[in-house]
Motif scaffolding. Structure first.
Motif, PDB file in Angstrom:
ATOM      1  N   HIS A  44       0.977  -1.230   0.123  1.00 25.93           N
ATOM      2  CA  HIS A  44      -0.078  -0.075  -0.122  1.00 25.93           C
ATOM      3  C   HIS A  44       0.806   1.279  -0.075  1.00 25.93           C
ATOM      4  CE1 HIS A  44      -3.848   2.030   0.464  1.00 25.93           C
ATOM      5  NE2 HIS A  44      -3.209   2.808   1.544  1.00 25.93           N
ATOM      6  N   PRO A  45       0.478   2.239  -0.752  1.00 27.23           N
ATOM      7  CA  PRO A  45       1.339   3.360  -0.841  1.00 27.23           C
ATOM      8  C   PRO A  45       1.281   4.264   0.659  1.00 27.23           C
ATOM      9  CG  PRO A  45      -0.211   3.459  -2.584  1.00 27.23           C
ATOM     10  CD  PRO A  45      -0.682   2.391  -1.674  1.00 27.23           C
ATOM     11  N   VAL A  46       2.332   5.110   0.614  1.00 28.48           N
ATOM     12  CA  VAL A  46       2.515   5.775   1.711  1.00 28.48           C
ATOM     13  C   VAL A  46       2.422   7.307   1.281  1.00 28.48           C
ATOM     14  CG1 VAL A  46       3.876   4.519   3.307  1.00 28.48           C
ATOM     15  CG2 VAL A  46       4.984   6.178   1.614  1.00 28.48           C
ATOM     16  N   ARG A  47       2.046   8.285   2.450  1.00 24.03           N
ATOM     17  CA  ARG A  47       1.864   9.649   1.922  1.00 24.03           C
ATOM     18  C   ARG A  47       3.043  10.262   0.993  1.00 24.03           C
ATOM     19  NH1 ARG A  47      -1.983  12.665   4.560  1.00 24.03           N
ATOM     20  NH2 ARG A  47      -0.868  14.407   4.330  1.00 24.03           N
ATOM     21  N   LYS A  64       4.217   0.003   1.054  1.00 24.66           N
ATOM     22  CA  LYS A  64       4.537  -0.966   2.093  1.00 24.66           C
ATOM     23  C   LYS A  64       3.809  -2.330   2.224  1.00 24.66           C
ATOM     24  CE  LYS A  64       7.550   1.997   3.938  1.00 24.66           C
ATOM     25  NZ  LYS A  64       8.848   1.485   3.989  1.00 24.66           N
ATOM     26  N   ASP A  65       4.460  -3.527   2.454  1.00 29.09           N
ATOM     27  CA  ASP A  65       3.358  -4.513   2.605  1.00 29.09           C
ATOM     28  C   ASP A  65       3.757  -5.013   4.215  1.00 29.09           C
ATOM     29  OD1 ASP A  65       6.136  -5.794   2.830  1.00 29.09           O
ATOM     30  OD2 ASP A  65       5.739  -7.050   1.072  1.00 29.09           O
ATOM     31  N   PHE A  66       4.525  -4.278   4.889  1.00 26.59           N
ATOM     32  CA  PHE A  66       4.681  -4.336   6.384  1.00 26.59           C
ATOM     33  C   PHE A  66       5.096  -3.152   6.956  1.00 26.59           C
ATOM     34  CE2 PHE A  66       7.449  -5.714  10.092  1.00 26.59           C
ATOM     35  CZ  PHE A  66       6.635  -6.307  10.857  1.00 26.59           C
ATOM     36  N   ILE A  67       4.422  -2.797   8.152  1.00 17.86           N
ATOM     37  CA  ILE A  67       4.625  -1.680   8.885  1.00 17.86           C
ATOM     38  C   ILE A  67       4.608  -1.896  10.314  1.00 17.86           C
ATOM     39  CG2 ILE A  67       3.312   0.053   7.243  1.00 17.86           C
ATOM     40  CD1 ILE A  67       1.007   0.100   8.930  1.00 17.86           C
ATOM     41  N   ARG A  68       5.739  -1.345  11.072  1.00 21.28           N
ATOM     42  CA  ARG A  68       5.713  -1.220  12.616  1.00 21.28           C
ATOM     43  C   ARG A  68       5.094   0.122  13.144  1.00 21.28           C
ATOM     44  NH1 ARG A  68       9.729  -4.556  15.008  1.00 21.28           N
ATOM     45  NH2 ARG A  68      10.691  -6.146  13.597  1.00 21.28           N
ATOM     46  N   ARG A  69       4.591   0.027  14.078  1.00 22.96           N
ATOM     47  CA  ARG A  69       4.071   1.456  14.691  1.00 22.96           C
ATOM     48  C   ARG A  69       4.322   1.487  16.135  1.00 22.96           C
ATOM     49  NH1 ARG A  69       4.486   2.520  10.185  1.00 22.96           N
ATOM     50  NH2 ARG A  69       2.947   3.570   8.743  1.00 22.96           N
ATOM     51  N   ASP A  70       5.319   2.250  16.604  1.00 24.45           N
ATOM     52  CA  ASP A  70       5.372   2.367  17.882  1.00 24.45           C
ATOM     53  C   ASP A  70       4.278   2.858  18.839  1.00 24.45           C
ATOM     54  OD1 ASP A  70       8.131   2.149  17.432  1.00 24.45           O
ATOM     55  OD2 ASP A  70       8.507   4.462  17.467  1.00 24.45           O
ATOM     56  N   HIS A  90      -8.783  -1.111  10.259  1.00 23.42           N
ATOM     57  CA  HIS A  90      -8.521   0.151   9.132  1.00 23.42           C
ATOM     58  C   HIS A  90      -6.972   0.526   9.239  1.00 23.42           C
ATOM     59  CE1 HIS A  90     -12.656  -0.282   8.001  1.00 23.42           C
ATOM     60  NE2 HIS A  90     -12.901  -0.077   9.355  1.00 23.42           N
ATOM     61  N   PRO A  91      -6.061   0.068   9.007  1.00 23.59           N
ATOM     62  CA  PRO A  91      -4.708   0.411   9.243  1.00 23.59           C
ATOM     63  C   PRO A  91      -4.434   1.892   8.642  1.00 23.59           C
ATOM     64  CG  PRO A  91      -4.659  -1.730   8.826  1.00 23.59           C
ATOM     65  CD  PRO A  91      -5.828  -1.430   8.400  1.00 23.59           C
ATOM     66  N   ALA A  92      -4.977   1.941   7.419  1.00 25.19           N
ATOM     67  CA  ALA A  92      -4.313   3.360   6.717  1.00 25.19           C
ATOM     68  C   ALA A  92      -5.450   4.443   7.057  1.00 25.19           C
ATOM     69  CB  ALA A  92      -4.642   3.249   5.018  1.00 25.19           C
ATOM     70  N   ARG A  93      -6.717   4.120   7.548  1.00 23.06           N
ATOM     71  CA  ARG A  93      -7.327   5.200   8.069  1.00 23.06           C
ATOM     72  C   ARG A  93      -7.019   5.813   9.611  1.00 23.06           C
ATOM     73  NH1 ARG A  93     -13.571   3.480   8.758  1.00 23.06           N
ATOM     74  NH2 ARG A  93     -13.199   3.245   6.568  1.00 23.06           N
ATOM     75  N   ASN A  94      -6.583   4.751  10.376  1.00 23.98           N
ATOM     76  CA  ASN A  94      -6.285   4.970  11.561  1.00 23.98           C
ATOM     77  C   ASN A  94      -4.917   4.885  11.924  1.00 23.98           C
ATOM     78  OD1 ASN A  94      -9.133   5.432  12.817  1.00 23.98           O
ATOM     79  ND2 ASN A  94      -9.226   2.973  11.963  1.00 23.98           N
ATOM     80  N   ASP A  95      -3.894   5.034  10.930  1.00 28.46           N
ATOM     81  CA  ASP A  95      -2.576   5.171  11.236  1.00 28.46           C
ATOM     82  C   ASP A  95      -1.779   5.991  12.242  1.00 28.46           C
ATOM     83  OD1 ASP A  95       0.446   4.855  10.954  1.00 28.46           O
ATOM     84  OD2 ASP A  95       0.210   4.635   8.791  1.00 28.46           O
ATOM     85  N   ARG A  99      -0.531  12.333   9.682  1.00 32.88           N
ATOM     86  CA  ARG A  99      -0.385  13.098   8.619  1.00 32.88           C
ATOM     87  C   ARG A  99       1.192  13.117   8.270  1.00 32.88           C
ATOM     88  NH1 ARG A  99      -4.626  15.421   6.371  1.00 32.88           N
ATOM     89  NH2 ARG A  99      -3.465  16.624   5.037  1.00 32.88           N
ATOM     90  N   SER A 100       2.039  12.208   9.157  1.00 37.18           N
ATOM     91  CA  SER A 100       3.274  11.997   8.497  1.00 37.18           C
ATOM     92  C   SER A 100       3.557  11.828   7.198  1.00 37.18           C
ATOM     93  CB  SER A 100       4.031  11.165   9.361  1.00 37.18           C
ATOM     94  OG  SER A 100       5.202  10.606   8.861  1.00 37.18           O
ATOM     95  N   ASN A 101       4.591  12.177   6.573  1.00 39.48           N
ATOM     96  CA  ASN A 101       4.941  11.541   5.182  1.00 39.48           C
ATOM     97  C   ASN A 101       4.909  10.096   5.078  1.00 39.48           C
ATOM     98  OD1 ASN A 101       4.859  14.124   3.767  1.00 39.48           O
ATOM     99  ND2 ASN A 101       7.106  14.463   4.099  1.00 39.48           N
ATOM    100  N   PHE A 102       5.359   9.463   5.855  1.00 40.17           N
ATOM    101  CA  PHE A 102       5.388   8.084   6.025  1.00 40.17           C
ATOM    102  C   PHE A 102       4.282   7.068   6.634  1.00 40.17           C
ATOM    103  CE2 PHE A 102       9.433  10.169   5.878  1.00 40.17           C
ATOM    104  CZ  PHE A 102      10.078   9.510   4.851  1.00 40.17           C
TER     105      PHE A 102
END
Length: 294
Positions: free
Chosen positions: A46-49, A56-62, A89-94, A98-101
């Motif tokens: 999925h694209p990032v901003r 990205k097909d794998f994301i980590r979030r602190d 909803h990983p994209a909607r609730n990232d 609004r970070s570029n990444f």
């Protein structure tokens, strides 16, 4: 019985309807801000901003923002409901907002809203020692079984050719790199490891989790005697591999950066719920979610 990959609709329905009912059953150390990270894998990238950043097909979030000294400042999730919404909803609730990444908003894309093929949490933890987990994978058991069966020139065969020659790829579940008997053996090994923890290491808090394609075995005691550092974990790996001849993945035990499948998440490749189990006789058919059709 066979296995298949869950559809996008089934994944969405599971996390929308069934997964929330299991939240209260999560192990107590898995909270909104206890693990240092949550992670999600996607079937399709999925694209990032940011325009020139790779999909990205794998994301980590602190789970916490930190200052320059590494001290916690602001939580990423207010409560576990926020974690659930991120999973749904990983994209909607990232959490990156609004970070570029951050993941790009599906509302402005032709690409579909990403669904979690797998959900993970970090074994490194803010509130307790680094969680000790031993991973036993049916794929490694099948590989060893195939090597023992096809002894002639087995070292010269690639993994798929070896499994095919041993008849494993044709056994149920057809097309997977193991047979159901390898899953069952992984579960048996898991309870053998639990016995080692309890009898040899005097552990009082242990847990065996069916991971979808094997098991994760936890040693959860937090007293000083059980706070194993990297060197101690290497010794544990050697004990399990060499003394007890249990085919564990030693990297998982000793790598602080590892993540593990979140209990009660969906292993979408096999339509199974990752879950704690109480017996080596666990029937993997019971792990199929109610929302998954035949």
């Amino acid at each position: 019985m066979t296995w298949r990959q869950a559809t996008r609709e089934e994944i969405y329905t599971y996390y929308a309807e069934e997964f929330p009912s299991y939240v209260d059953d999560l192990p107590e150390f898995i909270t909104a801000n206890g693990p240092k990270q949550y992670a999600v894998a996607f079937r399709d990238s999925h694209p990032v901003r940011k325009d020139d950043a790779p999909d990205k097909d794998f994301i980590r979030r602190d789970t916490w923002q930190t200052d320059r000294s590494g001290e916690r400042t602001t939580p990423a999730f207010s409560d576990f409901e926020d974690v659930v919404e991120f999973i749904q909803h990983p994209a909607r609730n990232d959490p990156l907002g609004r970070s570029n990444f951050a993941l790009a908003d599906p509302a402005v894309l032709e690409k579909s809203n990403p669904r979690p093929d797998a959900v993970y949490y970090a074994l490194n933890h803010w509130e307790r020692p680094w969680v000790l987990l031993v991973d036993i994978d049916a794929k490694e058991i099948a590989r060893q079984r195939a090597s023992a069966t096809i002894s002639e020139d087995s070292d010269d065969r690639d993994n798929e050719a070896l499994l095919d020659a041993a008849g494993i790829l044709d056994a149920e579940p057809v097309g997977y790199p193991y047979a159901f008997e390898d899953i069952d053996r992984a579960i048996e090994y898991g309870f053998e490891v639990r016995d080692v923890f309890e009898e040899d290491f005097n552990a009082e808090e242990t847990m065996v989790v069916y991971s979808g394609q094997g098991v994760h075995v936890y040693l959860l005691d937090t007293d000083l005697a059980h706070r194993y550092d990297e060197q101690s974990r290497e010794v544990l790996n050697d004990l399990l591999l060499e003394t007890y001849d249990i085919p564990i993945d030693p990297v998982v035990t000793a790598d602080r950066r590892r993540v593990a499948r979140l209990p009660y998440s969906l292993h979408a490749d096999v339509c199974s719920i990752v879950q704690p189990i109480e017996s080596p006789n666990f029937d993997v058919r019971s792990a199929t979610p109610e929302v998954i059709g035949e």
